[in-house]
Scaffold this active site. Structure first.
Site, short mmCIF file in Angstrom:
data_model
loop_
_atom_site.label_atom_id
_atom_site.label_comp_id
_atom_site.label_asym_id
_atom_site.label_seq_id
_atom_site.Cartn_x
_atom_site.Cartn_y
_atom_site.Cartn_z
CB VAL A 15 -34.99 44.73 -66.76
CG1 VAL A 15 -34.08 44.53 -68.38
CG2 VAL A 15 -34.81 45.82 -65.58
CE LYS A 104 -27.43 48.04 -61.55
NZ LYS A 104 -28.99 48.75 -61.93
CD GLU A 128 -25.32 51.01 -73.84
OE1 GLU A 128 -24.25 51.37 -74.19
OE2 GLU A 128 -24.64 52.00 -72.69
N GLY A 133 -29.12 53.53 -67.59
CA GLY A 133 -30.36 52.40 -68.18
C GLY A 133 -29.96 52.45 -69.48
CB ILE A 135 -27.36 57.26 -71.40
CG1 ILE A 135 -28.92 58.20 -70.60
CG2 ILE A 135 -26.65 58.02 -72.18
CD1 ILE A 135 -28.10 58.66 -69.60
CE LYS A 204 -26.44 51.70 -62.41
NZ LYS A 204 -27.81 52.50 -62.25
N GLY A 301 -35.94 51.98 -64.93
CA GLY A 301 -37.01 52.14 -65.32
C GLY A 301 -37.34 50.88 -66.34
P1 NDP Z 1 -36.58 42.63 -60.67
O1 NDP Z 1 -36.47 42.00 -59.65
O2 NDP Z 1 -37.87 42.96 -60.85
O3 NDP Z 1 -36.52 40.88 -61.48
C1 NDP Z 1 -35.52 40.29 -61.66
C2 NDP Z 1 -36.27 38.27 -62.01
O4 NDP Z 1 -35.61 37.27 -61.64
C3 NDP Z 1 -37.72 37.87 -61.21
O5 NDP Z 1 -38.17 37.52 -62.59
C4 NDP Z 1 -37.07 37.01 -60.80
O6 NDP Z 1 -38.22 35.85 -60.69
C5 NDP Z 1 -36.10 36.71 -61.45
N1 NDP Z 1 -34.68 36.02 -60.14
C6 NDP Z 1 -34.37 36.76 -59.92
N2 NDP Z 1 -33.77 35.40 -58.95
C7 NDP Z 1 -33.45 34.23 -59.76
C8 NDP Z 1 -33.00 33.54 -60.21
N3 NDP Z 1 -32.15 32.82 -58.76
N4 NDP Z 1 -33.20 32.11 -60.54
C9 NDP Z 1 -34.10 32.18 -61.07
N5 NDP Z 1 -34.94 33.51 -61.42
C10 NDP Z 1 -34.44 34.64 -61.01
O7 NDP Z 1 -35.91 43.17 -61.20
P2 NDP Z 1 -35.29 44.58 -62.41
O8 NDP Z 1 -36.32 43.35 -63.09
O9 NDP Z 1 -35.36 45.42 -62.10
O10 NDP Z 1 -33.27 44.30 -62.62
C11 NDP Z 1 -33.20 42.78 -63.25
C12 NDP Z 1 -32.04 43.54 -63.12
O11 NDP Z 1 -31.59 44.91 -64.44
C13 NDP Z 1 -30.72 43.30 -61.96
O12 NDP Z 1 -29.21 43.59 -62.52
C14 NDP Z 1 -30.59 45.02 -62.16
O13 NDP Z 1 -29.89 46.05 -61.48
C15 NDP Z 1 -30.55 45.56 -63.02
N6 NDP Z 1 -31.40 47.08 -64.04
C16 NDP Z 1 -32.62 47.48 -63.39
C17 NDP Z 1 -32.89 48.57 -63.96
C18 NDP Z 1 -34.61 48.99 -63.79
O14 NDP Z 1 -34.64 50.15 -63.71
N7 NDP Z 1 -35.34 48.38 -62.96
C19 NDP Z 1 -32.23 49.44 -64.41
C20 NDP Z 1 -30.81 48.71 -65.12
C21 NDP Z 1 -30.33 47.53 -64.58
P3 NDP Z 1 -39.60 36.23 -60.22
O15 NDP Z 1 -40.33 36.56 -61.01
O16 NDP Z 1 -39.84 34.36 -60.08
O17 NDP Z 1 -39.46 37.08 -58.45
N1 HSE Z 2 -31.68 50.62 -59.56
C1 HSE Z 2 -31.03 52.04 -60.38
C2 HSE Z 2 -31.08 52.66 -60.61
C3 HSE Z 2 -31.62 50.53 -61.35
O1 HSE Z 2 -32.00 53.34 -60.22
O2 HSE Z 2 -30.33 53.69 -61.09
C4 HSE Z 2 -31.21 51.45 -63.37
O3 HSE Z 2 -29.11 51.00 -62.67
#
Ligand code: NDP
Ligand code: HSE
Length: 436
Positions: A15, A104, A128, A133, A135, A204, A301
């Site tokens: 994200v 969430k 949001e 995602g 929506i 959620k 995504g």
């Molecule tokens: P990722 O695992 O892809 O990314 C997490 C990022 O956070 C990485 O860059 C990681 O660092 C960093 N990170 C994790 N812990 C720490 C810490 N303690 N200190 C500093 N940096 C940290 O997760 P996503 O991007 O998929 O998801 C992020 C959030 O968004 C979550 O809350 C998820 O539930 C939410 N979300 C995700 C969606 C999706 O489709 N993926 C959709 C909707 C919500 P490093 O790169 O070094 O590992």
């Molecule tokens: N892991 C979550 C999903 C990301 O698959 O819906 C979006 O919140």
């Protein structure tokens, strides 16, 4: 020219990188539309080497405190995930920074602490991206639908599970093949157990139901069953009956109470929700004035989620979210606890799959146990087992019954010597005609 709005981005994963892409690639469009420019002052990750590509353009490091305490930073965007994010968010709020988060899990667990803390410090939380995602369902519930009493909210709110179910149904993939693809596509949580066991949907649903019904809904109020125990046979048998199986999050008024549940559900192919496939999400809700509303879009995504995060960044920078957040009494921490309908009082139609030995009299024993508990049948069909010819899968569809009666009947059925493994019990959702 005004100063750029300073942002600290906590997290540069799926994200976070989408957010950076929109902020850099759409800079001119955002400026034309809002008159604002944004400067990403910090990008924080865990492992700088892994994220070395970002160091050429951004101030990349691992120090959340340095990022959130920088006086140039006005908005802290938290896309790290996990409950550990509470500490930097707390710090940011106490330093007077607005928060935008997609987390969430954290909001469901600690929203009743974080929302009042933000109000107390005169800052806001945009969330949001935490539900469904791309929506704009939070925007709808906190603005467009504010004049409605919401009577029911039913959603496909986990993209990973919907992707897995679609791949199993349409492409004949196994559960583990489909899960591994969902992970590669960036849909799954860092710990995908949260997706498949239904907890992500429940988190959620807790957030959405609190806003929709104006009461505090916690994850523990919600009955949760995931798709991790679902069997391919039931997807096939449901399809033969004209139903798709979807993981639904359901919150609906029943008298003075709320029925709150997440479980795999049979949805008739005539319903809109049955045609929501892949990582798409949908939310079907009924408001007393608006009637039925259906929201549909990509629920997981990189770019759809980043779209929601950047919308919140704009909403905060334009003062819309801070204004709403300060004025409205709709957020966790200022609501009465939900009055939850005990799960055994749920009334539903049911799909049962009984694994019976192929011997005379077994049908009669099953129907007798159901009849004894006031459960009437709308259909019974005997299927063929592909693996064990000595076991006959018997699929029973019931009329409306209470969960308590169904569970009591299943206890008796599964104790019969002729029943070879625990009966599968899935609920069938009906469009709430009473609200239509
Ligand atoms: P990722 O695992 O892809 O990314 C997490 C990022 O956070 C990485 O860059 C990681 O660092 C960093 N990170 C994790 N812990 C720490 C810490 N303690 N200190 C500093 N940096 C940290 O997760 P996503 O991007 O998929 O998801 C992020 C959030 O968004 C979550 O809350 C998820 O539930 C939410 N979300 C995700 C969606 C999706 O489709 N993926 C959709 C909707 C919500 P490093 O790169 O070094 O590992
Ligand atoms: N892991 C979550 C999903 C990301 O698959 O819906 C979006 O919140």
């Amino acid at each position: 020219m005004n100063e750029p709005v300073g942002i600290a981005l906590l997290g540069s994963g799926v994200v976070g990188r989408g957010v950076l892409a929109i902020l850099s690639e759409q800079q001119d469009l955002l400026e034309r539309r809002t008159g604002l420019r944004f400067e990403v002052c910090h990008v924080v990750c865990r492992d700088v080497n892994k994220n070395a590509d970002l160091a050429k353009t951004y101030n990349l490091h691992t120090d959340t405190t340095r990022a959130v305490s920088d006086p140039r930073v006005k908005i802290v965007v938290e896309v790290m995930g996990g409950l550990g994010a509470e500490s930097p968010i707390n710090e940011a709020i106490r330093s007077g920074k607005h928060i935008v988060t997609a987390n969430k899990a954290l909001l469901a667990a600690r929203g009743n602490h974080l929302f009042p803390l933000a109000k107390k410090h005169g800052v806001s939380i945009g969330f949001e991206a935490s539900c469904a995602g791309g929506i704009p369902i939070i925007d709808a519930l906190t603005r467009g639908l504010l004049s409605n009493r919401i009577d029911s909210l039913t959603g496909i709110i986990n993209g990973t599970c919907n992707y897995i179910l679609t791949q199993m149904t349409e492409k004949g993939q196994t559960y583990s093949q489909a899960l591994s693809e969902a992970q590669k596509l960036g849909y799954a949580e860092a710990d995908p157990t949260l997706d498949v066991n239904g907890r992500d949907s429940a988190q959620k649903l807790a957030i959405l139901a609190s806003l929709a019904f104006n009461c505090q809904v916690n994850e523990r109020d919600i009955h949760i069953t995931g798709i991790d125990t679902l069997q391919a046979d039931d997807i096939r048998f449901a399809e033969e009956l004209g139903y798709a199986i979807k993981l639904l999050g359901i919150a609906e008024r029943v008298g003075d109470s709320l029925s709150l549940r997440v479980h795999p559900t049979l949805v008739h192919h005539g319903e809109l929700l049955a045609d929501v496939n892949g990582a798409f999400n949908a939310i079907s809700l009924y408001g007393h004035a608006i009637g039925h509303q259906f929201f549909y879009g990509r629920g997981a995504g990189q770019m759809p989620t980043a779209s929601a995060v950047v919308a919140d960044i704009l909403g905060v920078a334009l003062g819309i979210i801070p204004h709403t957040f300060a004025r409205l009494n709709i957020y966790p921490g200022q609501l009465e606890p939900a009055r939850v309908l005990p799960f055994e009082q749920l009334r539903s139609r049911y799909y049962l799959r009984v694994s019976a030995a192929d011997v005379p009299g077994v049908f009669a024993d099953i129907t007798a146990a159901l009849g004894k508990h006031h459960i009437s049948l709308s259909g019974v069909s005997q299927k063929e087992s592909e693996e064990d010819v000595s076991v006959v899968p018997v699929v029973v569809v019931t009329h409306r019954a209470t969960e308590g009666d169904i569970q009591a009947a299943l206890k008796e059925i599964d104790a019969l010597a002729t029943i070879k493994s625990p009966t599968v019990c899935l609920r069938i959702v009906d469009v709430p005609k009473e609200f239509a």
